[in-house]
Scaffold this motif. Structure first.
Motif, PDB file in Angstrom:
ATOM      1  N   PRO A  24      43.525  25.710  54.155  1.00  0.00           N
ATOM      2  CA  PRO A  24      44.821  25.126  53.781  1.00  0.00           C
ATOM      3  C   PRO A  24      44.693  23.972  52.803  1.00  0.00           C
ATOM      4  O   PRO A  24      45.707  23.524  52.266  1.00  0.00           O
ATOM      5  N   VAL A  25      43.487  23.497  52.566  1.00  0.00           N
ATOM      6  CA  VAL A  25      43.297  22.419  51.584  1.00  0.00           C
ATOM      7  C   VAL A  25      43.746  22.871  50.199  1.00  0.00           C
ATOM      8  O   VAL A  25      44.305  22.086  49.420  1.00  0.00           O
ATOM      9  N   LEU A  26      43.547  24.146  49.882  1.00  0.00           N
ATOM     10  CA  LEU A  26      43.851  24.661  48.548  1.00  0.00           C
ATOM     11  C   LEU A  26      45.221  25.315  48.446  1.00  0.00           C
ATOM     12  O   LEU A  26      45.650  25.648  47.334  1.00  0.00           O
ATOM     13  N   HIS A  27      45.900  25.530  49.533  1.00  0.00           N
ATOM     14  CA  HIS A  27      47.187  26.231  49.493  1.00  0.00           C
ATOM     15  C   HIS A  27      48.230  25.532  48.609  1.00  0.00           C
ATOM     16  O   HIS A  27      48.923  26.209  47.836  1.00  0.00           O
ATOM     17  N   PRO A  28      48.379  24.193  48.686  1.00  0.00           N
ATOM     18  CA  PRO A  28      49.382  23.553  47.812  1.00  0.00           C
ATOM     19  C   PRO A  28      49.104  23.744  46.331  1.00  0.00           C
ATOM     20  O   PRO A  28      50.044  23.803  45.519  1.00  0.00           O
ATOM     21  N   PHE A  29      47.832  23.861  45.952  1.00  0.00           N
ATOM     22  CA  PHE A  29      47.501  24.094  44.545  1.00  0.00           C
ATOM     23  C   PHE A  29      47.944  25.496  44.119  1.00  0.00           C
ATOM     24  O   PHE A  29      48.443  25.686  43.008  1.00  0.00           O
ATOM     25  N   MET A  30      47.736  26.474  45.015  1.00  0.00           N
ATOM     26  CA  MET A  30      48.165  27.836  44.698  1.00  0.00           C
ATOM     27  C   MET A  30      49.688  27.933  44.583  1.00  0.00           C
ATOM     28  O   MET A  30      50.206  28.697  43.779  1.00  0.00           O
ATOM     29  N   GLU A  31      50.374  27.145  45.425  1.00  0.00           N
ATOM     30  CA  GLU A  31      51.838  27.194  45.427  1.00  0.00           C
ATOM     31  C   GLU A  31      52.460  26.319  44.350  1.00  0.00           C
ATOM     32  O   GLU A  31      53.679  26.357  44.152  1.00  0.00           O
ATOM     33  N   GLY A  32      51.626  25.502  43.691  1.00  0.00           N
ATOM     34  CA  GLY A  32      52.133  24.643  42.626  1.00  0.00           C
ATOM     35  C   GLY A  32      52.938  23.462  43.103  1.00  0.00           C
ATOM     36  O   GLY A  32      53.807  22.966  42.371  1.00  0.00           O
ATOM     37  N   THR A  33      52.667  22.986  44.314  1.00  0.00           N
ATOM     38  CA  THR A  33      53.426  21.867  44.873  1.00  0.00           C
ATOM     39  C   THR A  33      52.740  20.521  44.664  1.00  0.00           C
ATOM     40  O   THR A  33      53.276  19.496  45.081  1.00  0.00           O
ATOM     41  N   ILE A  34      51.553  20.522  44.057  1.00  0.00           N
ATOM     42  CA  ILE A  34      50.843  19.279  43.783  1.00  0.00           C
ATOM     43  C   ILE A  34      51.326  18.707  42.449  1.00  0.00           C
ATOM     44  O   ILE A  34      51.243  19.379  41.416  1.00  0.00           O
ATOM     45  N   ILE A  44      41.645  17.746  44.650  1.00  0.00           N
ATOM     46  CA  ILE A  44      41.099  18.458  45.810  1.00  0.00           C
ATOM     47  C   ILE A  44      40.496  17.466  46.799  1.00  0.00           C
ATOM     48  O   ILE A  44      40.718  17.562  48.017  1.00  0.00           O
ATOM     49  N   LEU A  45      39.747  16.502  46.291  1.00  0.00           N
ATOM     50  CA  LEU A  45      39.124  15.506  47.169  1.00  0.00           C
ATOM     51  C   LEU A  45      40.173  14.656  47.868  1.00  0.00           C
ATOM     52  O   LEU A  45      40.020  14.287  49.046  1.00  0.00           O
ATOM     53  N   TYR A  46      41.256  14.324  47.150  1.00  0.00           N
ATOM     54  CA  TYR A  46      42.323  13.537  47.762  1.00  0.00           C
ATOM     55  C   TYR A  46      43.026  14.340  48.858  1.00  0.00           C
ATOM     56  O   TYR A  46      43.295  13.835  49.950  1.00  0.00           O
ATOM     57  N   ARG A  47      43.301  15.595  48.532  1.00  0.00           N
ATOM     58  CA  ARG A  47      43.919  16.478  49.519  1.00  0.00           C
ATOM     59  C   ARG A  47      43.007  16.648  50.730  1.00  0.00           C
ATOM     60  O   ARG A  47      43.471  16.673  51.876  1.00  0.00           O
TER      61      ARG A  47
END
Length: 316
Positions: free
Chosen positions: A108-118, A133-136
């Motif tokens: 789930p660390v990478l899910h927001p990046f895939m969804e474009g919510t970052i 990624i490190l911050y997440r």
């Protein structure tokens, strides 16, 4: 699973073929996917497989054509209907044209990046992507640590009323999780320090605040993990003392009962002996109510002994 993403017109979209500035996400990859990515990007297959070993340490490796960054990320595993937390490696490989992430799970660390919510995320801005990624990752540690803290509070309330092996084992499992978290966070901190001096990854001036935030969040996570570990250690010692004290109370009661019952047993044993006719017999043997009197006196003596021992300093 191999998924490819690219920022197009400010939006993160999934693409079918790798292109310049794209992000290749490998989650639970197959051997075919690893071999394909290795062949197309020139990355050593052994480096792609490295994060698939759950014992792989956090580090930064700079090769001729790419840079590999491995950090530990938190993950949740369900066991016996409960969520348990542990850490697994995540690899971030930066090439001249691509950024590749490899993990043994769909994290789930990478899910927001895939969804474009970052906010401010662009696949072609590699150094910012790494910091994001490190911050997440650091925020995920903080989130799980707060959940563990709440679980500890619930467990403490349960332990006040029930001290079964299940609660003690859960306490030990949480303590082990915090040890894993602390070790992984400290390893990640070393990786972050090395990234600040790595010249081959382009640094953007506007990312200095993000880098400070990443370091601050990671330090906060380390401090929280240390605090919770200390609390759990003290709680374990306290409940171990309580269990020992409860055992002493139980043994005290059993000792009093054993001594109190030994007096009637002694009396009944003596009256159970056989005596020859004409010899001096036991008291009350010739009485009509002798049997009842002996029983009453033996019970009274046992009860008096139990009362005395209960009030004695030796059993307090």
């Amino acid at each position: 699973m191999l998924r490819m993403f690219s920022t197009i017109n400010g939006q993160v979209e999934q693409i079918e073929k790798p292109e310049n500035g794209a992000w290749l996400c490998l989650s639970e990859p197959t051997d075919v996917e690893l071999a394909t990515v290795s062949q197309e990007t020139g990355i050593d297959l052994a480096d792609l497989r490295a994060p698939l070993d759950d014992e792989e340490r956090s580090r930064v490796d700079a090769e001729d054509d790419y840079t590999m960054i491995i950090v530990d990320i938190p993950t949740v595993e369900e066991r016996s209907g409960r969520d348990w937390y542990e850490t697994i490696p995540l690899s971030i490989i930066v090439t001249q044209n691509l950024i590749i992430t490899v993990c043994m799970q769909d994290t789930p660390v990478l899910h927001p990046f895939m969804e474009g919510t970052i906010r401010g995320f662009n696949t072609y801005m590699k150094s910012r992507f790494i910091l994001q990624i490190l911050y997440r990752n650091a925020t995920m540690y903080l989130r799980y640590l707060r959940i563990i803290d709440r679980e500890t509070d619930k467990l403490e309330l349960r332990l006040r009323h029930s001290m079964q092996n299940r609660e003690i084992l859960m306490l030990l499992e949480l303590s082990k999780t915090l040890v894993y978290f602390t070790t992984s966070l400290k390893s990640n901190e070393i990786v972050m320090e090395k990234l600040t001096t790595l010249s081959r990854i382009k640094q953007y001036p506007e990312d200095e605040d993000l880098l400070d935030d990443v370091i601050t969040e990671n330090k906060q996570a380390i401090e929280m993990a240390n605090i919770y570990s200390g609390v759990l250690a003290n709680m374990t010692d306290a409940f171990a003392s309580i269990v020992s004290n409860n055992l002493n109370n139980v043994m005290r009661i059993f000792t009093i009962i054993s001594i109190a019952l030994s007096i009637p047993t002694l009396v009944f044993s003596m009256y159970g002996m056989n005596f020859q006719t004409g010899m001096l017999g036991m008291p009350l043997t010739a009485s009509k109510w002798g049997f009842l009197i002996v029983i009453v006196l033996a019970i009274a003596a046992g009860g008096l002994t139990a009362w005395f021992l209960a009030r004695s300093r030796l059993f307090k």
